[in-house]
Design a protein around this motif. Structure first.
Motif, short mmCIF file in Angstrom:
data_model
loop_
_atom_site.label_atom_id
_atom_site.label_comp_id
_atom_site.label_asym_id
_atom_site.label_seq_id
_atom_site.Cartn_x
_atom_site.Cartn_y
_atom_site.Cartn_z
N ASP A 141 0.81 -1.22 0.00
CA ASP A 141 0.00 0.00 0.00
C ASP A 141 0.84 1.27 0.00
N VAL A 142 2.14 1.15 -0.23
CA VAL A 142 3.02 2.31 -0.37
C VAL A 142 3.17 2.61 -1.85
N GLN A 143 2.72 3.79 -2.28
CA GLN A 143 2.87 4.18 -3.68
C GLN A 143 4.34 4.45 -3.98
N VAL A 144 4.89 3.78 -4.98
CA VAL A 144 6.31 3.91 -5.31
C VAL A 144 6.46 4.46 -6.71
N PRO A 145 7.63 4.96 -7.07
CA PRO A 145 7.84 5.46 -8.42
C PRO A 145 7.69 4.34 -9.45
N ASN A 146 6.89 4.59 -10.49
CA ASN A 146 6.81 3.63 -11.59
C ASN A 146 7.48 4.16 -12.85
N TYR A 147 8.29 5.21 -12.66
CA TYR A 147 9.00 5.83 -13.77
C TYR A 147 10.49 5.51 -13.64
N ASP A 148 11.20 5.68 -14.73
CA ASP A 148 12.64 5.39 -14.75
C ASP A 148 13.38 6.58 -14.15
N ARG A 149 13.81 6.46 -12.91
CA ARG A 149 14.48 7.56 -12.24
C ARG A 149 15.86 7.84 -12.84
N LYS A 150 16.45 6.86 -13.50
CA LYS A 150 17.75 7.09 -14.13
C LYS A 150 17.64 8.01 -15.34
N ALA A 151 16.41 8.16 -15.86
CA ALA A 151 16.21 9.05 -17.01
C ALA A 151 16.03 10.51 -16.60
N LEU A 152 15.90 10.77 -15.29
CA LEU A 152 15.65 12.13 -14.83
C LEU A 152 16.88 13.01 -15.01
N LEU A 164 5.05 12.45 -12.61
CA LEU A 164 5.96 11.49 -13.24
C LEU A 164 5.36 10.09 -13.26
N ASN A 165 4.64 9.72 -12.21
CA ASN A 165 3.97 8.42 -12.20
C ASN A 165 2.90 8.34 -13.28
N GLN A 166 2.24 9.46 -13.55
CA GLN A 166 1.18 9.50 -14.55
C GLN A 166 1.74 9.60 -15.96
N ALA A 167 2.77 10.40 -16.12
CA ALA A 167 3.34 10.64 -17.46
C ALA A 167 4.85 10.79 -17.32
N PRO A 168 5.59 9.67 -17.33
CA PRO A 168 7.05 9.71 -17.14
C PRO A 168 7.73 10.67 -18.11
N SER A 169 8.73 11.38 -17.63
CA SER A 169 9.50 12.31 -18.45
C SER A 169 10.89 12.43 -17.85
N ASP A 170 11.70 13.34 -18.39
CA ASP A 170 13.04 13.55 -17.82
C ASP A 170 13.08 14.76 -16.89
N TRP A 171 11.92 15.27 -16.50
CA TRP A 171 11.86 16.44 -15.62
C TRP A 171 12.15 16.02 -14.18
N GLY A 172 13.41 16.03 -13.78
CA GLY A 172 13.79 15.73 -12.42
C GLY A 172 14.10 16.98 -11.63
N ILE A 173 14.23 16.82 -10.32
CA ILE A 173 14.52 17.93 -9.41
C ILE A 173 15.89 17.71 -8.79
N CYS A 174 16.74 18.73 -8.88
CA CYS A 174 17.97 18.78 -8.10
C CYS A 174 17.74 19.78 -6.98
N ALA A 175 17.78 19.29 -5.74
CA ALA A 175 17.46 20.13 -4.58
C ALA A 175 18.74 20.59 -3.90
N ILE A 176 18.75 21.87 -3.51
CA ILE A 176 19.95 22.49 -2.95
C ILE A 176 19.60 23.18 -1.63
N ASN A 177 20.40 22.94 -0.62
CA ASN A 177 20.38 23.75 0.59
C ASN A 177 21.62 24.62 0.59
N TYR A 218 3.72 16.53 -5.67
CA TYR A 218 2.98 16.78 -6.91
C TYR A 218 3.79 16.31 -8.12
N HIS A 219 5.06 16.62 -8.13
CA HIS A 219 5.87 16.28 -9.30
C HIS A 219 6.06 14.77 -9.41
#
Length: 490
Positions: free
Chosen positions: A13-24, A49-62, A44-45
């Motif tokens: 019951d844990v929703q997991v990524p179904n997209y190719d994270r290596k493509a991000l 990605l789960n609905q419509a996989p793409s290469d739009w990934g997030i690089c997060a910075i502190n 949201y993002h």
């Protein structure tokens, strides 16, 4: 053992990524990797990605702090858990939309600046809190006395502020002839796109006028309204997550089910189709911003100071007190709602009841002390601006006055049991000095109102404002906070 993409089998019951994270790819760079971003935009993002996989990934910075969080995320392949819950439901998600992280202390400042200058970057988003913009509370102009701004003007290649980092990154894009980008503020600030745009351009006009001109032609600054209660994690919350997963997740988030994201559709270099998973893309965000900032955030500040003083650790405890609940509804519907310009198709009474229901969620332990931070930065837009509008309408403002009086009492650093606590506010030192010689309620109120960085002159010198706040403060000091709040609902 920790949660990773390779070695951990999560519950069904844990929703997991179904997209190719290596493509991000780092199409989005986010500054300010706090709990809110992980529990809101990144969720949201992830769902998009789960609905419509793409290469739009997030690089997060502190930029400052949060080194351990980034280390932990890297150990988990940048995946983490979000639990959305209230008394009626639970939803578990394993988020994978963040594919990379950076920190100047871990990776060097140059790595951060080079990331901003990568050709594929189309959006630079921010959740850096109000004080991260380095602007004056009263008028939104850049604070030239801010130590970080002074440093960055003198050391443009070694910036420490978010504005300085953006300027240095954009300088690289200008020099390399790269494509435009969008700067997307997601902080709780009215017209946040205009705030970051104005501050950055004021900074660059002085530091590098040619860069400022390039920014005017190549960067857009859409505004947003964001909403979700994402409290700081507690040991109990982390234990709840680890019990469910069977492994530790030090980066986990526990938040409420409700969320909202309203975005001005002004993206110069393209964007994900976020509207397909819930966010609203609109021409004008301001009416939504005002509704949320005044009815939700204004009420949160009201509860933070007065609830804390009355002995309540969490917001939901305030809602268990009938007097606090009635006073909060009165603030929302009689003092905040009348100042709004949102269309008639929005049911403000229903919205207020939804907020009360959210505040009463016992599963989201939002601490009054956490919300009480940085009052000098929050109260002008949450309480003072609607107060000004009510005055222009000729309407009373007892709840707003009580909120300011509660903040004044909170600034003492001692509760009603004479227990000391730390006041977290960037102006606390100057506020303490201003208040130090005041003894009577009248003197204290006049001293507080003399702070022009917070209180504009028209409010600070208005006899009705002075009288209302003084009366509220006197009630708090003589009857106690709980009784003062109860008097509002009579």
């Amino acid at each position: 053992m920790s949660i990773t993409s390779n070695s951990t089998q999560l519950a069904d019951d844990v929703q997991v990524p179904n997209y190719d994270r290596k493509a991000l790819k780092s199409r989005i760079v986010h500054l300010g990797l706090g709990a809110f971003h992980r529990g809101h935009q990144a969720v949201y993002h992830h769902e998009l990605l789960n609905q419509a996989p793409s290469d739009w990934g997030i690089c997060a910075i502190n930029l400052v702090g949060g080194e351990q969080l980034i280390k932990s995320l890297r150990e988990q392949d940048h995946r983490y858990t979000v639990l959305e819950q209230d008394s009626e439901s639970q939803s578990w998600k394993n988020i994978g939309s963040i594919h990379a992280t950076l920190h100047p202390e871990l990776d060097g400042l140059n790595a951060v600046l080079e990331k901003l200058a990568e050709p594929q970057v189309a959006i630079i988003s921010l959740t850096i809190t109000e004080k991260g913009y380095c602007v004056q509370s009263g008028n939104g102009a850049l604070d030239w006395n801010n130590s970080a701004i002074i440093h960055d003007l003198n050391h443009p290649e070694q910036p420490i502020s978010a504005l300085g980092v953006l300027a240095a990154g954009f300088k690289l894009r200008q020099q390399r002839g790269l494509t435009p980008v969008t700067v997307l503020s997601c902080d709780n600030i009215p017209e946040n796109g205009q705030v970051i745009g104005r501050a950055l351009l004021e900074f660059c006009d002085r530091q590098d006028p040619q860069l400022a001109q390039w920014i005017r032609s190549n960067i857009t600054f859409p505004s947003t309204m964001v909403d979700r209660i994402v409290p700081a994690m507690t040991p109990a919350a982390l234990e709840l997550v680890s019990h469910k997963l069977g492994v530790a997740d030090d980066c986990a988030i526990v938040c409420e089910p409700f969320r909202q994201w309203v975005i001005e559709d002004n993206f110069i270099a393209g964007r994900p189709e976020w509207e397909n998973v819930g966010p609203q893309l609109v021409k004008d965000v301001v009416p939504f911003e005002e509704m949320k900032l005044r009815m939700l955030n204004g009420s949160h500040s009201f509860l933070a100071y007065l609830g804390f003083l009355a002995g309540y650790t969490y917001i939901y405890q305030c809602m268990e007190d009938p007097a606090f609940k009635r006073a909060t509804l009165k603030l929302m519907l009689q003092e905040q709602a009348p100042t709004l310009t949102i269309g008639g198709d929005v049911d403000l009474e229903a919205y207020a009841q939804t907020l009360i229901h959210r505040f009463a969620n016992k599963e989201v332990k939002h601490q009054t002390a956490q919300i009480a931070c940085d009052g000098s930065q929050k109260l002008p837009q949450r309480i003072l601006e609607p107060m000004r509008k009510l005055i222009a309408m000729g309407k009373p403002f007892p709840c707003q006055a009580m909120a300011i009086a509660g903040w004044l009492r909170y600034l003492s650093g001692n509760d009603e049991n004479n227990q000391s606590y730390q006041v977290n506010d960037p102006l606390f030192s100057s506020l303490s000095q201003t208040l130090s010689g005041a003894e009577t309620p009248e003197q204290k109120v006049l001293a507080l109102l003399s702070c022009r960085d917070i209180f504009p002159q028209d409010l600070a010198t208005n006899p009705a404002v002075i009288a209302a706040i003084t009366d509220s403060y006197r009630q708090i000091m003589t009857k106690g906070t709980a009784a003062a709040v109860a008097s509002l609902s009579l």
